[in-house]
Design a protein around this motif. Sequence first.
Motif, mmCIF file in Angstrom:
data_model
loop_
_atom_site.group_PDB
_atom_site.id
_atom_site.type_symbol
_atom_site.label_atom_id
_atom_site.label_comp_id
_atom_site.label_asym_id
_atom_site.label_seq_id
_atom_site.Cartn_x
_atom_site.Cartn_y
_atom_site.Cartn_z
ATOM 1 N N ASN A 123 48.365 47.254 21.878
ATOM 2 C CA ASN A 123 47.835 48.101 22.944
ATOM 3 C C ASN A 123 46.410 47.701 23.306
ATOM 4 O OD1 ASN A 123 50.186 49.609 23.121
ATOM 5 N ND2 ASN A 123 49.510 51.113 21.606
ATOM 6 N N GLY A 124 45.613 47.360 22.272
ATOM 7 C CA GLY A 124 44.236 46.936 22.532
ATOM 8 C C GLY A 124 44.176 45.676 23.364
ATOM 9 N N LEU A 125 45.039 44.711 23.054
ATOM 10 C CA LEU A 125 45.086 43.474 23.825
ATOM 11 C C LEU A 125 45.515 43.752 25.260
ATOM 12 C CD1 LEU A 125 44.961 40.377 23.990
ATOM 13 C CD2 LEU A 125 47.346 40.329 23.217
ATOM 14 N N SER A 126 46.473 44.644 25.420
ATOM 15 C CA SER A 126 46.962 44.987 26.761
ATOM 16 C C SER A 126 45.843 45.568 27.619
ATOM 17 C CB SER A 126 48.110 45.996 26.651
ATOM 18 O OG SER A 126 49.130 45.497 25.815
ATOM 19 N N VAL A 127 45.097 46.511 27.053
ATOM 20 C CA VAL A 127 43.985 47.120 27.787
ATOM 21 C C VAL A 127 42.942 46.071 28.132
ATOM 22 C CG1 VAL A 127 42.078 48.767 27.625
ATOM 23 C CG2 VAL A 127 44.356 49.403 26.792
ATOM 24 N N ALA A 128 42.651 45.165 27.185
ATOM 25 C CA ALA A 128 41.647 44.124 27.415
ATOM 26 C C ALA A 128 42.065 43.190 28.543
ATOM 27 C CB ALA A 128 41.412 43.330 26.130
ATOM 28 N N VAL A 129 43.348 42.793 28.552
ATOM 29 C CA VAL A 129 43.847 41.886 29.594
ATOM 30 C C VAL A 129 43.776 42.544 30.963
ATOM 31 C CG1 VAL A 129 45.915 40.752 30.491
ATOM 32 C CG2 VAL A 129 45.309 40.522 28.074
ATOM 33 N N ILE A 130 44.251 43.769 31.068
ATOM 34 C CA ILE A 130 44.261 44.466 32.358
ATOM 35 C C ILE A 130 42.837 44.718 32.846
ATOM 36 C CG2 ILE A 130 44.921 46.607 33.526
ATOM 37 C CD1 ILE A 130 47.317 46.745 31.574
ATOM 38 N N THR A 131 41.959 45.147 31.948
ATOM 39 C CA THR A 131 40.568 45.415 32.325
ATOM 40 C C THR A 131 39.867 44.144 32.794
ATOM 41 O OG1 THR A 131 40.442 47.232 30.731
ATOM 42 C CG2 THR A 131 38.368 46.338 31.534
ATOM 43 N N THR A 132 40.049 43.055 32.052
ATOM 44 C CA THR A 132 39.424 41.783 32.423
ATOM 45 C C THR A 132 39.937 41.295 33.769
ATOM 46 O OG1 THR A 132 39.192 41.185 30.089
ATOM 47 C CG2 THR A 132 39.023 39.403 31.704
ATOM 48 N N THR A 133 41.241 41.431 33.979
ATOM 49 C CA THR A 133 41.828 41.005 35.253
ATOM 50 C C THR A 133 41.240 41.792 36.423
ATOM 51 O OG1 THR A 133 43.901 40.391 34.179
ATOM 52 C CG2 THR A 133 43.968 40.764 36.556
ATOM 53 N N LEU A 134 41.190 43.105 36.280
ATOM 54 C CA LEU A 134 40.641 43.945 37.353
ATOM 55 C C LEU A 134 39.170 43.625 37.591
ATOM 56 C CD1 LEU A 134 42.302 47.396 36.549
ATOM 57 C CD2 LEU A 134 42.964 45.728 38.297
ATOM 58 N N LEU A 135 38.435 43.310 36.511
ATOM 59 C CA LEU A 135 37.023 42.959 36.658
ATOM 60 C C LEU A 135 36.870 41.657 37.439
ATOM 61 C CD1 LEU A 135 34.064 43.536 35.947
ATOM 62 C CD2 LEU A 135 34.410 42.255 33.814
ATOM 63 N N ALA A 146 40.932 33.824 40.419
ATOM 64 C CA ALA A 146 41.408 35.181 40.680
ATOM 65 C C ALA A 146 42.922 35.218 40.814
ATOM 66 C CB ALA A 146 40.748 35.730 41.949
ATOM 67 N N MET A 147 43.465 34.276 41.576
ATOM 68 C CA MET A 147 44.914 34.260 41.794
ATOM 69 C C MET A 147 45.658 33.904 40.512
ATOM 70 S SD MET A 147 47.076 34.888 44.159
ATOM 71 C CE MET A 147 48.833 34.689 44.462
ATOM 72 N N GLY A 148 45.163 32.860 39.809
ATOM 73 C CA GLY A 148 45.827 32.431 38.590
ATOM 74 C C GLY A 148 45.828 33.503 37.512
ATOM 75 N N VAL A 149 44.652 34.110 37.292
ATOM 76 C CA VAL A 149 44.565 35.178 36.294
ATOM 77 C C VAL A 149 45.402 36.378 36.731
ATOM 78 C CG1 VAL A 149 42.999 36.848 35.207
ATOM 79 C CG2 VAL A 149 42.335 34.456 35.398
ATOM 80 N N GLY A 150 45.404 36.667 38.043
ATOM 81 C CA GLY A 150 46.213 37.777 38.549
ATOM 82 C C GLY A 150 47.694 37.559 38.308
ATOM 83 N N TYR A 199 45.873 39.763 47.547
ATOM 84 C CA TYR A 199 44.921 40.175 48.587
ATOM 85 C C TYR A 199 43.569 39.516 48.376
ATOM 86 C CZ TYR A 199 42.187 43.171 51.669
ATOM 87 O OH TYR A 199 41.356 43.635 52.669
ATOM 88 N N VAL A 200 43.105 39.498 47.131
ATOM 89 C CA VAL A 200 41.816 38.866 46.821
ATOM 90 C C VAL A 200 41.874 37.379 47.143
ATOM 91 C CG1 VAL A 200 40.230 38.246 44.959
ATOM 92 C CG2 VAL A 200 41.176 40.553 45.068
ATOM 93 N N LEU A 211 39.060 40.269 39.514
ATOM 94 C CA LEU A 211 39.496 40.479 40.893
ATOM 95 C C LEU A 211 38.455 41.275 41.676
ATOM 96 C CD1 LEU A 211 43.284 41.310 40.363
ATOM 97 C CD2 LEU A 211 42.279 39.152 41.120
ATOM 98 N N GLY A 212 37.847 42.276 41.026
ATOM 99 C CA GLY A 212 36.828 43.073 41.701
ATOM 100 C C GLY A 212 35.611 42.244 42.069
ATOM 101 N N ILE A 213 35.150 41.406 41.141
ATOM 102 C CA ILE A 213 33.995 40.541 41.407
ATOM 103 C C ILE A 213 34.313 39.567 42.539
ATOM 104 C CG2 ILE A 213 32.562 38.695 40.452
ATOM 105 C CD1 ILE A 213 32.744 40.122 37.746
ATOM 106 N N ALA A 214 35.511 38.978 42.482
ATOM 107 C CA ALA A 214 35.901 38.022 43.525
ATOM 108 C C ALA A 214 35.983 38.693 44.891
ATOM 109 C CB ALA A 214 37.238 37.379 43.168
ATOM 110 N N LEU A 215 36.559 39.895 44.937
ATOM 111 C CA LEU A 215 36.696 40.600 46.209
ATOM 112 C C LEU A 215 35.331 40.998 46.765
ATOM 113 C CD1 LEU A 215 38.525 41.798 48.355
ATOM 114 C CD2 LEU A 215 38.709 43.872 46.971
ATOM 115 N N MET A 216 34.455 41.531 45.910
ATOM 116 C CA MET A 216 33.120 41.914 46.363
ATOM 117 C C MET A 216 32.330 40.691 46.821
ATOM 118 S SD MET A 216 33.080 45.123 46.315
ATOM 119 C CE MET A 216 31.327 45.331 46.686
ATOM 120 N N GLY A 217 32.504 39.582 46.109
ATOM 121 C CA GLY A 217 31.840 38.354 46.527
ATOM 122 C C GLY A 217 32.316 37.878 47.883
#
Length: 337
Positions: free
Chosen positions: A216-228, A51-55, A24-25, A230-236
């Motif tokens: 688990n820490g790496l997983s949270v970091a990857v998901i959080t970074t991805t959402l960040l 955004a697409m590649g990281v997603g 969507y982004v 995508l969020g920045i790209a969408l807001m932009g």
Amino acid sequence: MLMDFRYNYSLVVLSVLVAILASYVALNLAHTITEAKGRIQAAWVAGGALAMGVGIWSMHFVGMLAFEMPGMEMAYDVPLMVLSVLVAIGASALALIIVSRATVPFASVVAGGIAMAAAIAGMHYIGMYSMRMEARIEWNLFLVALSICIALVASFAALAICIRLRNRPDRQWAMLLASILMGFAISGMHYTGMEAATFIHDPRGQILDANLLVTNGLSVAVITTTLLILGIALMGSIGQRILDIRQRRGREVQESEAQLRTIANAIPVLVAQLDRHEKFLFANNSFCDWFNTTSDEIKTRTFRQILGEERYDANKPYIEQVFAGATTTYERSSTSG
């Protein structure tokens, strides 16, 4: 010995949602890219591809987390993992460049679909090859081919819908439908590719210190970074669209004002616009000719100066009514001078 495995279905759902959000982004950015020019367009292409590649890669990562093999540690070869991300970003950029053109022929839509499928499949299989664990993979080539076909067909359909409906008033619904198709293309390809892989225990497969261990820490970091990202790209993208709408409306207002001034200048009636301080904002040609001045000179003078003290005082009650917001009509014979 075949490895036992199971799916964490909560993570499966999360991976699909990440794929849909990334799609969507990216498709929204494709619309933004179409309206941008020059360096700004290049910046939006880069942002959309990132955004697409990281997603896509994040969906793959979450999908691999959903694939659980009890007692088995998993890691990634870092250079190959980075290569898989770059493949996804590069192919996404190519697809966005193709579909963001003002006019997109059918051949370009096909090329865009192939580029997106290459991004999805290339990232997935390079990512799979970068995995490090005490197991080796044997492939079902039929399912490998099927996974690539799923990515190709769904990507082509998503891009075709996006391009065909992007100028319609209800294009957001078209974007959403295209994003869902693209999301299922990414996740469908991934899980079909996973079905194509048979994991066989092999103690020779070792995890080295240089490998990136999945935790688990790496997983949270990857998901959080991805959402960040995508969020920045969408807001932009949304911000750029709002700015474009305001600029377009500003141009429309200027064009309307220019048309009104052209009409006002063409009629043999005195027309003028003043601000609250009785300074001239506009006076048509007939008004300027009547008072022996020009359109530039009249903007430096007040209504009192143009009329003169005697005329101004005689008309002051009507002038005050106009500035009070009342509709005032009167008729008086006069001569220029």
